[in-house]
Design an enzyme around this catalytic site. Structure first.
Site, short mmCIF file in Angstrom:
data_model
loop_
_atom_site.label_atom_id
_atom_site.label_comp_id
_atom_site.label_asym_id
_atom_site.label_seq_id
_atom_site.Cartn_x
_atom_site.Cartn_y
_atom_site.Cartn_z
N HIS A 48 0.84 -1.18 0.00
CA HIS A 48 0.00 0.00 0.00
C HIS A 48 0.89 1.25 0.00
O HIS A 48 2.11 1.15 0.19
CB HIS A 48 -0.96 0.00 1.20
CG HIS A 48 -0.29 0.02 2.53
ND1 HIS A 48 -0.23 -1.09 3.36
CD2 HIS A 48 0.37 1.00 3.19
CE1 HIS A 48 0.43 -0.77 4.46
NE2 HIS A 48 0.81 0.48 4.39
P1 TYD Z 1 -1.71 -2.58 7.70
O1 TYD Z 1 -1.18 -1.20 7.84
O2 TYD Z 1 -2.46 -2.93 6.45
O3 TYD Z 1 -0.52 -3.61 7.93
P2 TYD Z 1 0.48 -4.27 6.88
O4 TYD Z 1 0.63 -3.37 5.72
O5 TYD Z 1 1.76 -4.41 7.65
O6 TYD Z 1 -0.07 -5.59 6.52
O7 TYD Z 1 -2.62 -2.88 8.96
C1 TYD Z 1 -3.18 -4.16 9.19
C2 TYD Z 1 -4.49 -3.98 9.95
O8 TYD Z 1 -4.25 -3.37 11.22
C3 TYD Z 1 -5.49 -3.08 9.22
O9 TYD Z 1 -6.78 -3.66 9.36
C4 TYD Z 1 -5.46 -1.79 10.00
C5 TYD Z 1 -5.01 -2.19 11.39
N1 TYD Z 1 -4.17 -1.15 12.02
C6 TYD Z 1 -4.68 -0.36 13.04
O10 TYD Z 1 -5.84 -0.50 13.44
N2 TYD Z 1 -3.87 0.58 13.61
C7 TYD Z 1 -2.60 0.78 13.20
O11 TYD Z 1 -1.87 1.66 13.75
C8 TYD Z 1 -2.07 -0.03 12.11
C9 TYD Z 1 -0.67 0.13 11.61
C10 TYD Z 1 -2.89 -0.98 11.56
#
Ligand code: TYD
Length: 132
Positions: A48
């Site tokens: 992303h």
């Molecule tokens: P995401 O940023 O998509 O993680 P990655 O790219 O490492 O796979 O986040 C994964 C999930 O966690 C998404 O549903 C959003 C949630 N999240 C929060 O609620 N708070 C946060 O600070 C972060 C980073 C993620």
């Protein structure tokens, strides 16, 4: 993208200490810190970009590959030492690959969590980059 070498105090018997300070070592005010642990080798995360969020990544344990893409040029960084920090500016597509079991990713972010700040579709990212 910028690599920032963190301050490091090593002690043979009691371990090493790494630290950084908001607006001093990294160029934004930190509003959120999160970490990812327990991931196996081969884990892929990220995929992303963020519209407005800036992030600072470091890996206190293990080895993580970070693939960055500004829509024009792709760069690969390996986080494999606690002192090695990576600043990611806004509107950069990122993918992370765990190169070792249980590598730990720590992230300092410039803002609170906001699902609306994410671009999760690569084509949308490319289009948005073109018009910015
Ligand atoms: P995401 O940023 O998509 O993680 P990655 O790219 O490492 O796979 O986040 C994964 C999930 O966690 C998404 O549903 C959003 C949630 N999240 C929060 O609620 N708070 C946060 O600070 C972060 C980073 C993620």
């Amino acid at each position: 993208m910028k690599i920032i070498k963190l301050k490091y105090l090593d002690h043979q018997d009691t371990g090493s200490l790494v630290f950084f300070e908001s607006l001093k070592d990294i160029p934004f005010e930190i509003k959120r810190i999160y970490s990812i642990q327990g991931a196996k080798k081969g884990t892929h995360r990220g995929k992303h970009a963020h519209k407005n969020l800036k992030q600072f990544l470091f890996c206190p344990y293990g080895k993580i590959q970070v693939l960055l893409d500004d829509g024009y040029k792709k760069t690969e960084i390996i986080l494999d030492h606690p002192q090695k920090g990576l600043l990611i500016e806004t509107m950069i597509w990122r993918e992370l690959v765990w190169l070792e079991d249980h590598s730990v990713l720590c992230v300092a972010a410039s803002d609170y969590y906001d699902a609306e700040d994410y671009i999760r579709d690569y084509e949308e990212f490319k289009q948005t980059r073109k018009i910015r």
